[in-house]
Motif scaffolding. Structure first.
Motif, short mmCIF file in Angstrom:
data_model
loop_
_atom_site.label_atom_id
_atom_site.label_comp_id
_atom_site.label_asym_id
_atom_site.label_seq_id
_atom_site.Cartn_x
_atom_site.Cartn_y
_atom_site.Cartn_z
N ALA A 92 0.86 -1.18 0.00
CA ALA A 92 0.00 0.00 0.00
C ALA A 92 0.90 1.24 0.00
CB ALA A 92 -0.90 -0.01 1.22
N ALA A 93 0.28 2.42 -0.12
CA ALA A 93 1.06 3.66 -0.18
C ALA A 93 0.29 4.80 0.47
CB ALA A 93 1.37 4.02 -1.63
N TYR A 94 1.04 5.72 1.06
CA TYR A 94 0.48 7.01 1.41
C TYR A 94 0.53 7.87 0.15
CZ TYR A 94 1.22 5.67 6.30
OH TYR A 94 1.20 5.02 7.51
N VAL A 95 -0.55 8.58 -0.12
CA VAL A 95 -0.60 9.47 -1.28
C VAL A 95 -0.20 10.87 -0.83
CG1 VAL A 95 -2.03 10.40 -3.12
CG2 VAL A 95 -2.40 8.05 -2.32
N ILE A 96 0.72 11.49 -1.57
CA ILE A 96 1.18 12.85 -1.24
C ILE A 96 0.93 13.78 -2.42
CG2 ILE A 96 2.91 12.10 0.43
CD1 ILE A 96 5.04 12.37 -1.74
N ASP A 97 0.84 15.07 -2.12
CA ASP A 97 0.64 16.06 -3.18
C ASP A 97 1.98 16.71 -3.55
OD1 ASP A 97 1.20 17.93 -1.21
OD2 ASP A 97 -0.84 18.72 -1.09
N GLY A 123 -3.84 10.93 1.83
CA GLY A 123 -4.65 9.73 1.96
C GLY A 123 -3.84 8.46 1.82
N TYR A 124 -4.56 7.38 1.60
CA TYR A 124 -4.00 6.03 1.60
C TYR A 124 -4.55 5.27 0.40
CZ TYR A 124 -3.83 1.07 3.17
OH TYR A 124 -3.64 -0.27 3.26
N ARG A 125 -3.70 4.48 -0.22
CA ARG A 125 -4.16 3.64 -1.33
C ARG A 125 -3.61 2.24 -1.15
NH1 ARG A 125 -3.62 6.63 -6.81
NH2 ARG A 125 -4.94 8.04 -5.62
N LYS A 140 -11.14 11.87 -6.46
CA LYS A 140 -9.94 11.67 -5.64
C LYS A 140 -10.29 11.05 -4.29
CE LYS A 140 -7.01 15.26 -7.66
NZ LYS A 140 -6.30 16.54 -7.44
N LEU A 141 -11.40 11.47 -3.69
CA LEU A 141 -11.80 10.91 -2.41
C LEU A 141 -12.16 9.43 -2.54
CD1 LEU A 141 -13.94 13.82 -0.92
CD2 LEU A 141 -11.77 12.94 -0.04
N ARG A 142 -12.73 9.05 -3.65
CA ARG A 142 -13.07 7.65 -3.87
C ARG A 142 -11.81 6.81 -4.03
NH1 ARG A 142 -17.38 6.10 -8.22
NH2 ARG A 142 -16.85 4.11 -7.27
N ARG A 143 -10.82 7.35 -4.75
CA ARG A 143 -9.59 6.61 -5.02
C ARG A 143 -8.63 6.63 -3.84
NH1 ARG A 143 -6.44 8.96 -9.22
NH2 ARG A 143 -5.42 6.95 -9.51
N THR A 144 -8.70 7.69 -3.03
CA THR A 144 -7.71 7.88 -1.96
C THR A 144 -8.42 8.22 -0.65
OG1 THR A 144 -6.21 8.77 -3.64
CG2 THR A 144 -5.60 9.10 -1.34
N PRO A 145 -8.84 7.22 0.10
CA PRO A 145 -9.51 7.50 1.39
C PRO A 145 -8.56 8.23 2.34
CG PRO A 145 -9.75 5.19 0.75
CD PRO A 145 -8.74 5.78 -0.17
N PRO A 146 -9.09 9.16 3.14
CA PRO A 146 -8.25 9.88 4.10
C PRO A 146 -7.81 8.95 5.23
CG PRO A 146 -10.56 10.45 4.40
CD PRO A 146 -10.50 9.61 3.16
N ALA A 200 3.03 8.81 9.77
CA ALA A 200 3.48 8.86 8.38
C ALA A 200 4.35 10.09 8.13
CB ALA A 200 2.26 8.88 7.45
N LYS A 201 4.00 11.21 8.74
CA LYS A 201 4.81 12.43 8.58
C LYS A 201 6.22 12.24 9.10
CE LYS A 201 1.16 15.97 8.69
NZ LYS A 201 0.57 17.07 9.51
N LEU A 202 6.34 11.57 10.25
CA LEU A 202 7.66 11.33 10.82
C LEU A 202 8.50 10.44 9.91
CD1 LEU A 202 6.70 10.79 14.58
CD2 LEU A 202 7.79 12.80 13.56
N SER A 203 7.87 9.42 9.34
CA SER A 203 8.58 8.54 8.41
C SER A 203 8.99 9.28 7.15
CB SER A 203 7.70 7.33 8.05
OG SER A 203 7.43 6.53 9.18
#
Length: 292
Positions: free
Chosen positions: A119-124, A131-133, A264-270, A279-282
């Motif tokens: 899985a992955a964290y999604v970033i802008d 979010g998460y995918r 985007k909300l459907r593809r990438t749940p918060p 996740a931010k620390l990582s």
């Protein structure tokens, strides 16, 4: 021991200067150290090559021929050049979790899987976690199951180098080389997708132009599958071609109606604030500048 396993990381680069240093830092900051990085410059016209050549690490191998051959060709090239037992895929605008290589190596040596993803964290564009995918769990490895559930998050995968050498990417599959590969190989391979996010996957704010290119590449790939398939499979590909066109109409209505946020909300749940903090620390650890 897992540390005896050498991992070859394939990193094709094309005009990636904006995010390339972050990507490279995340590789250099991996807790697992037995790796080689095969960076292939695919005819970049920005200063990507200068950024790559500035790295002073003997594990980094840089290849540059001045040509623009496309992602699939460069992935196949990196696989041919690989010296490792495992092959890891990476994109030049994404960021590895610091424990990605360690976790994936451990998963591969304790199993008989050919390819694993995560899985992955999604970033802008500002590295904000949005979010998460998950990716396809591959509980159904049929062609119909892949049409329904999609594939791996492509830059999250690692697998056995022999498998990749035996199953090269199709250079004709423009912007859908990954899904073509899974369709072609899933039923004769062992795949696994882990729910642990080990990648920070970057999603452009202006996703629509890339989505259009992917759509047209996917249609071309489906037409080839229809032409090449036997009678039993042909109807499956014809139906998928029709479904893709219908989905594109719906996505076009959403896009031109200014409703991209819903998609985007459907593809990438918060994710929850607690998970986001971890996740931010990582992420900060992954992109930290290395001290000399």
């Amino acid at each position: 021991m897992s540390s005896d396993i050498k991992v070859s990381i394939g990193l094709p680069v094309y005009n990636a200067a904006k995010y390339l240093n972050l990507c490279l830092n995340s590789i250099l900051n991996q807790s697992y150290k037995n790796w080689e990085l095969i960076v292939i410059n695919d005819g970049s016209t920005d200063n990507s090559l200068e950024i790559i050549r500035a790295i002073k690490d003997s594990r980094v191998r840089v290849f540059h021929d001045g040509e623009n051959r496309g992602l699939s060709a460069r992935l196949n090239q990196s696989i041919d050049l690989a010296d490792g037992e495992f092959y890891c895929r990476m994109d030049s605008d994404d960021i590895m979790h610091p424990e990605r290589l360690a976790n994936q190596v451990k998963m591969l040596i304790s199993s008989d899987y050919d390819v694993i993803g995560t899985a992955a964290y999604v970033i802008d564009h500002d590295n904000k976690i949005i979010g998460y995918r998950r990716g396809n769990p591959f509980s159904d490895r049929s062609v119909a199951g892949i049409f329904r559930n999609g594939g791996f998050i492509h830059p999250s995968i690692m697998g056995r180098i022999d498998w990749f050498k035996q199953n090269p990417y199709d250079v004709r599959a423009n912007r859908c080389e990954d899904i073509e590969l899974w369709i072609r190989t899933a039923q004769k391979s062992s795949f696994y997708n882990d729910d642990t996010p080990l990648l920070f996957y970057r999603e452009d704010s202006n996703h629509w132009p890339k989505a259009l290119k992917t759509y047209h590449g996917y249609l071309d790939m489906m037409r080839r599958k229809i032409y090449d398939s036997n009678d039993d499979e042909r109807e499956l590909y014809i139906n998928e071609l029709k479904r893709s066109r219908q989905k594109h109409v719906l996505r076009s209505i959403i896009h031109y109606g200014g409703l991209d946020r819903i998609m985007k909300l459907r593809r990438t749940p918060p994710i929850s604030p607690k998970v986001e903090q971890g996740a931010k620390l990582s992420l900060l650890a992954a992109i930290a500048e290395l001290k000399e």
